[in-house]
Design a protein around this motif. Structure first.
Motif, PDB file in Angstrom:
ATOM      1  N   VAL A   1      -4.168  12.104   4.063  1.00 47.02           N
ATOM      2  CA  VAL A   1      -3.292  10.929   3.960  1.00 47.02           C
ATOM      3  C   VAL A   1      -2.366  10.914   5.168  1.00 47.02           C
ATOM      4  O   VAL A   1      -1.606  11.859   5.389  1.00 47.02           O
ATOM      5  CB  VAL A   1      -2.465  10.971   2.662  1.00 47.02           C
ATOM      6  CG1 VAL A   1      -1.522   9.779   2.598  1.00 47.02           C
ATOM      7  CG2 VAL A   1      -3.381  10.989   1.444  1.00 47.02           C
ATOM      8  N   THR A   2      -2.463   9.870   5.973  1.00 47.22           N
ATOM      9  CA  THR A   2      -1.673   9.778   7.206  1.00 47.22           C
ATOM     10  C   THR A   2      -1.043   8.399   7.330  1.00 47.22           C
ATOM     11  O   THR A   2      -1.452   7.432   6.669  1.00 47.22           O
ATOM     12  CB  THR A   2      -2.555  10.008   8.453  1.00 47.22           C
ATOM     13  OG1 THR A   2      -3.529   8.940   8.525  1.00 47.22           O
ATOM     14  CG2 THR A   2      -3.259  11.352   8.393  1.00 47.22           C
TER      15      THR A   2
ATOM     16  N   VAL B   1       0.860  -1.188   0.000  1.00 48.78           N
ATOM     17  CA  VAL B   1       0.000   0.000   0.000  1.00 48.78           C
ATOM     18  C   VAL B   1       0.893   1.233   0.000  1.00 48.78           C
ATOM     19  O   VAL B   1       1.782   1.360   0.842  1.00 48.78           O
ATOM     20  CB  VAL B   1      -0.930   0.028   1.227  1.00 48.78           C
ATOM     21  CG1 VAL B   1      -1.707   1.339   1.271  1.00 48.78           C
ATOM     22  CG2 VAL B   1      -1.887  -1.157   1.202  1.00 48.78           C
ATOM     23  N   ASN B   2       0.676   2.135  -0.936  1.00 50.91           N
ATOM     24  CA  ASN B   2       1.388   3.404  -0.991  1.00 50.91           C
ATOM     25  C   ASN B   2       0.459   4.540  -0.574  1.00 50.91           C
ATOM     26  O   ASN B   2      -0.770   4.439  -0.728  1.00 50.91           O
ATOM     27  CB  ASN B   2       1.920   3.679  -2.403  1.00 50.91           C
ATOM     28  CG  ASN B   2       3.068   2.760  -2.767  1.00 50.91           C
ATOM     29  OD1 ASN B   2       3.593   2.043  -1.928  1.00 50.91           O
ATOM     30  ND2 ASN B   2       3.451   2.773  -4.027  1.00 50.91           N
ATOM     31  N   SER B   3       1.047   5.615  -0.108  1.00 46.64           N
ATOM     32  CA  SER B   3       0.235   6.758   0.308  1.00 46.64           C
ATOM     33  C   SER B   3      -0.619   7.287  -0.841  1.00 46.64           C
ATOM     34  O   SER B   3      -1.722   7.782  -0.629  1.00 46.64           O
ATOM     35  CB  SER B   3       1.133   7.877   0.846  1.00 46.64           C
ATOM     36  OG  SER B   3       2.098   8.270  -0.129  1.00 46.64           O
TER      37      SER B   3
ATOM     38  N   LEU C   1     -10.619   6.234   4.087  1.00 46.89           N
ATOM     39  CA  LEU C   1      -9.569   6.376   5.099  1.00 46.89           C
ATOM     40  C   LEU C   1      -8.994   7.791   5.103  1.00 46.89           C
ATOM     41  O   LEU C   1      -8.585   8.295   6.153  1.00 46.89           O
ATOM     42  CB  LEU C   1      -8.458   5.347   4.854  1.00 46.89           C
ATOM     43  CG  LEU C   1      -8.858   3.893   5.132  1.00 46.89           C
ATOM     44  CD1 LEU C   1      -7.752   2.939   4.725  1.00 46.89           C
ATOM     45  CD2 LEU C   1      -9.205   3.705   6.619  1.00 46.89           C
ATOM     46  N   ILE C   2      -8.972   8.425   3.934  1.00 50.36           N
ATOM     47  CA  ILE C   2      -8.546   9.827   3.879  1.00 50.36           C
ATOM     48  C   ILE C   2      -9.530  10.692   4.668  1.00 50.36           C
ATOM     49  O   ILE C   2      -9.136  11.577   5.431  1.00 50.36           O
ATOM     50  CB  ILE C   2      -8.443  10.304   2.414  1.00 50.36           C
ATOM     51  CG1 ILE C   2      -7.317   9.553   1.692  1.00 50.36           C
ATOM     52  CG2 ILE C   2      -8.199  11.815   2.353  1.00 50.36           C
ATOM     53  CD1 ILE C   2      -7.212   9.856   0.212  1.00 50.36           C
TER      54      ILE C   2
ATOM     55  N   GLU D   1      -3.730   1.119   8.415  1.00 52.18           N
ATOM     56  CA  GLU D   1      -5.053   0.501   8.459  1.00 52.18           C
ATOM     57  C   GLU D   1      -5.408  -0.118   7.114  1.00 52.18           C
ATOM     58  O   GLU D   1      -5.952  -1.231   7.061  1.00 52.18           O
ATOM     59  CB  GLU D   1      -6.120   1.540   8.850  1.00 52.18           C
ATOM     60  CG  GLU D   1      -7.517   0.919   8.985  1.00 52.18           C
ATOM     61  CD  GLU D   1      -8.549   1.863   9.571  1.00 52.18           C
ATOM     62  OE1 GLU D   1      -9.747   1.685   9.259  1.00 52.18           O
ATOM     63  OE2 GLU D   1      -8.172   2.767  10.347  1.00 52.18           O
ATOM     64  N   SER D   2      -5.080   0.579   6.040  1.00 43.78           N
ATOM     65  CA  SER D   2      -5.355   0.050   4.707  1.00 43.78           C
ATOM     66  C   SER D   2      -4.602  -1.256   4.476  1.00 43.78           C
ATOM     67  O   SER D   2      -5.168  -2.242   4.001  1.00 43.78           O
ATOM     68  CB  SER D   2      -4.953   1.080   3.650  1.00 43.78           C
ATOM     69  OG  SER D   2      -5.134   0.560   2.346  1.00 43.78           O
ATOM     70  N   ALA D   3      -3.327  -1.267   4.832  1.00 41.65           N
ATOM     71  CA  ALA D   3      -2.519  -2.470   4.629  1.00 41.65           C
ATOM     72  C   ALA D   3      -3.047  -3.648   5.436  1.00 41.65           C
ATOM     73  O   ALA D   3      -3.167  -4.776   4.931  1.00 41.65           O
ATOM     74  CB  ALA D   3      -1.066  -2.184   4.997  1.00 41.65           C
ATOM     75  N   LEU D   4      -3.382  -3.406   6.693  1.00 45.17           N
ATOM     76  CA  LEU D   4      -3.859  -4.495   7.545  1.00 45.17           C
ATOM     77  C   LEU D   4      -5.248  -4.986   7.114  1.00 45.17           C
ATOM     78  O   LEU D   4      -5.567  -6.171   7.280  1.00 45.17           O
ATOM     79  CB  LEU D   4      -3.877  -4.046   9.009  1.00 45.17           C
ATOM     80  CG  LEU D   4      -2.492  -3.800   9.621  1.00 45.17           C
ATOM     81  CD1 LEU D   4      -2.603  -3.309  11.061  1.00 45.17           C
ATOM     82  CD2 LEU D   4      -1.636  -5.072   9.561  1.00 45.17           C
TER      83      LEU D   4
END
Length: 371
Positions: A148-149, A132-134, A141-142, A155-158
């Motif tokens: 973007v944090t 996952v990249n920013s 999620l944004i 959270e996105s990756a998990l």
């Protein structure tokens, strides 16, 4: 000082292993068209000689996926297929021998498409790198985090990891990247506390060879110093071989990789009587060639780091180079060959480089043979 590395699962990628305390492996990515087997193999061979241990190729077409089978026959390091959007490319890459695939399950499509990729990987027991990249962070999620944090990236990756786990597969590597150095550092710190999967680390879109090296050195240095990371890539806009050189230097500076040749050189000042800048650059290129020669002759390489000093002053140089195994110090039209701070001989300036190389090759051969 020995750094404590965070404990992660062991994952097999072809004939290599990451995680579980294994050495941090260096990756790069080809910039050839993968469909051009000859050009891609030639570049991978250059990367291998430089010290690349895992290589990634983009797979944007079915022709590229089919090319992986022939590429695999001609290289000796694990091959990772980089997939964007089309799940069919992922499945085809797996069927044609990829040792690992890199996907973002969020842009592969619906659950059925992700499941098809997971099933193919599971059948051949090859790892999936969930990346996952920013720049690919989901809108919800944004909105949740007000932009973007690092927290949103993690959270996105998990979420993606859980999606794959729920499909019955846990042969996974995770990467969370950003071109924002501080955000990337923070994301790795958060992620490392929430998972025991191996982490592939890097500062994405870092920039040119100069600017990208600075950002990568700072970001990766801080991440790795905390014991985080099992495989790394220095992302540079330039020849991929430069990524390998930079990664080796970063790992060496942190004491995470031994067996290199470190070049130390003094800054220029008014006492300098030779072309120190040009000489130091020549020595750096020469030592890289010597290290490759030694590695070719002795596959296990050097058992320790060898330090080479390039000093611009014949008066203070020998003393300042005392910690180096071997070095040279310049004077007016001549210079000194030094070992452990002691002057061995005085030479004309034109002979300094060749004399240093001769002594260095001899030293490295002895070290490698004894090691």
């Amino acid at each position: 000082m020995q750094m404590h590395r965070m404990k992660t699962k062991t994952i097999h990628i072809g004939n290599r292993m990451i995680g579980g305390g294994n050495p941090i492996l260096i990756q790069s990515m080809t910039n050839t068209k993968t469909e051009d087997v000859k050009a891609t193999v030639e570049q991978i061979h250059r990367l291998e000689r430089a010290g690349c241990e895992i290589v990634r190729c983009t797979v944007p077409t079915m022709e590229a996926a089919l090319a992986l089978k022939e590429i695999k026959k001609q290289i000796s390091i694990p091959l990772v297929a980089d997939i964007h959007f089309d799940y069919k490319m992922a499945v085809a890459s797996i069927e044609n021998g990829a040792d690992k695939i890199r996907i973002n399950p969020g842009n592969i499509g619906n659950r059925e498409k992700v499941l098809a990729v997971v099933a193919a990987a599971k059948e051949r027991d090859i790892p999936i790198r969930v990346g996952v990249n920013s720049g690919s962070l989901e809108k919800n999620l944004i909105e949740k985090y007000g932009g973007v944090t690092a927290e949103g990236i993690v959270e996105s990756a998990l979420d993606k990891v859980k999606m794959v786990e729920d499909m019955g597969y846990d042969n996974l590597v995770i990467s969370v990247k950003s071109s924002d150095v501080l955000m990337c550092i923070r994301a790795h710190e958060i992620l490392a506390g929430k998972t025991d999967y191996p982490l592939h680390v890097g500062i994405t879109e870092a920039g040119t060879v100069f600017g990208g090296n600075v950002k990568s050195g700072v970001g990766l240095g801080i991440i790795l110093y905390q014991g985080i990371g099992d495989t790394i890539r220095v992302s540079l806009t330039g020849d991929p071989v430069e990524e390998i050189r930079s990664a080796k230097l970063i790992l060496g500076a942190l004491g995470l990789r031994k067996g290199g040749i470190e070049v130390v050189s003094c800054p220029t000042c008014g006492r300098t009587k030779i072309d120190l800048i040009g000489l130091a650059n020549q020595v750096e290129r020469m030592t890289a060639e010597v290290l490759q020669e030694i590695t070719d002759e002795f596959p296990k390489g050097l058992p320790r780091d060898v330090k080479v000093a390039v000093m611009g002053c014949a008066v203070n140089g020998p003393g300042e180079a005392r910690e180096a195994d071997i070095g040279i110090a310049g004077g007016i039209g001549e210079g000194l060959l030094i070992k452990k701070g002691e002057v061995v001989k005085k030479l004309p300036e034109a002979e300094l480089l060749s004399a240093l190389k001769e002594e260095l090759v001899c030293l490295c051969r002895c070290e490698a043979a004894q090691g």
